[in-house]
Design an enzyme around this catalytic site. Structure first.
Site, PDB file in Angstrom:
ATOM      1  N   MET A  79     -25.458  60.845-118.360  1.00 45.84           N
ATOM      2  CA  MET A  79     -25.100  59.777-119.529  1.00 45.84           C
ATOM      3  C   MET A  79     -26.269  59.658-120.317  1.00 45.84           C
ATOM      4  O   MET A  79     -26.564  58.646-121.201  1.00 45.84           O
ATOM      5  CB  MET A  79     -24.478  58.445-118.965  1.00 45.84           C
ATOM      6  CG  MET A  79     -23.147  58.412-118.246  1.00 45.84           C
ATOM      7  SD  MET A  79     -22.046  57.213-118.608  1.00 45.84           S
ATOM      8  CE  MET A  79     -23.173  56.000-118.299  1.00 45.84           C
ATOM      9  N   HIS A 139     -33.057  62.187-112.858  1.00 46.05           N
ATOM     10  CA  HIS A 139     -32.551  63.177-113.279  1.00 46.05           C
ATOM     11  C   HIS A 139     -33.109  64.520-113.179  1.00 46.05           C
ATOM     12  O   HIS A 139     -32.559  65.527-112.796  1.00 46.05           O
ATOM     13  CB  HIS A 139     -31.948  63.026-114.865  1.00 46.05           C
ATOM     14  CG  HIS A 139     -31.300  61.701-114.973  1.00 46.05           C
ATOM     15  ND1 HIS A 139     -31.704  60.483-115.682  1.00 46.05           N
ATOM     16  CD2 HIS A 139     -29.853  61.556-114.844  1.00 46.05           C
ATOM     17  CE1 HIS A 139     -30.893  59.523-115.826  1.00 46.05           C
ATOM     18  NE2 HIS A 139     -29.552  60.320-115.227  1.00 46.05           N
TER      19      HIS A 139
END
Length: 309
Positions: A33, A40
């Site tokens: 998102m 990440h």
């Protein structure tokens, strides 16, 4: 890096690059998102290492949010995210808008939503699902759509969102989705706090205090791993170990505990006792805690963490 905003662009790229054969080339996929951080980056780097191509998606999924939650305030940092993805040698960024993913629209009011949705019953209602009803319905729906668009060989997910991984693993297994899921370890800061986009809401002092979430879970892990052969601990004894670690921060109103869970790794069924036996199945101890920001007391951030044992 190619940046696509429509489903058609991704499908066309995939067809041109891979054609009809997939024998030697693979696609790794990391759905996000946005507001990307080192957690990440660890997933993306693993995908780049293991696959011919890596696709990352950035989409703040409205169907994961209840009307009372922070969809509009969720941090969006697309220019910085693109720079990071470029530096990690990502091949494709898919950054659709809501209409591309939900052609009939996606109002936050569940009663007004139209179109197909995916529910994973029996797992989605537990833990996070108690506090955030329909959250995993939104997750499972958007991930199904993304899997059908990207058609990746393997998708990478972080352990921090452990219930999400377990729900999606069930979805993939029982809907016969041809994408393998790979779980990657939690990335933590120097104090042990799990990296999260929501950490941005907290001041440095509250971030330091929040590292004690992990310390509490570690205390429980040490108690379980320290069991002599044949010995056992009850659920309440294990959770008491966590509570003792957090007690000063609960007393000071820095922490408000939503839940502490001691559950079977696959089913998320709560365990009444843990024994040191060869038959003991993997378990996960997890938590959700509301943290009040010391500089802005009106700001309360809900953080989650877990340890797999």
């Amino acid at each position: 890096m190619r940046v696509f905003h429509t489903v058609e662009e991704v499908v066309q790229w995939r067809t041109q690059e891979l054609g009809d054969t997939r024998s030697r080339e693979t696609i790794g996929f990391v759905p996000t998102m946005g507001c990307l951080h080192s957690g990440h980056a660890s997933l993306i780097s693993q995908s780049v290492k293991e696959n011919t191509y890596t696709v990352v998606s950035i989409f703040v999924n409205p169907s994961q949010f209840a009307p009372t939650e922070d969809l509009d305030n969720y941090p969006r940092t697309l220019p910085d995210d693109i720079k990071l993805l470029d530096s990690l040698n990502v091949d494709v960024l898919f950054a659709p808008n809501a209409h591309a993913m939900y052609p009939q629209g996606i109002p936050l009011d569940l009663e007004k939503q139209r179109g197909p949705f995916v529910s994973v019953l029996g797992l989605s209602e537990k833990l996070e699902g108690k506090t955030r009803p329909n959250f995993f319905r939104g997750v499972a729906t958007v991930v199904t759509k993304l899997f059908n668009i990207v058609m990746a060989d393997v998708a990478y997910f972080g352990q921090k969102d452990i219930q999400q991984f377990i729900v999606l693993q069930c979805m993939v297994d029982e809907l016969f989705v041809n994408t393998r899921l790979q779980i990657m370890p939690i990335i933590r800061n120097s104090g042990g706090l799990a990296l999260s986009s929501r950490n941005k809401y907290l001041c440095p002092e509250s971030l330091k205090i929040s590292a004690n979430l992990y310390q509490g879970l570690q205390a429980a892990e040490n108690a379980i791993k320290g069991l002599a052969p044949g010995a056992r601990l009850t659920r309440s004894e294990i959770i008491d170990v966590v509570s003792e670690t957090w007690a000063p921060y609960v007393a000071s109103h820095d922490f408000k505990v939503d839940y502490v869970s001691l559950a079977d790794f696959k089913t998320l069924d709560e365990l009444s006792v843990v024994e040191n036996t060869v038959e003991q199945k993997p378990l996960v101890i997890s938590c959700a805690v509301y943290v009040t920001d010391r500089e802005k007391p009106d700001t309360v951030v809900r953080l989650i963490d877990n340890i797999i044992i």
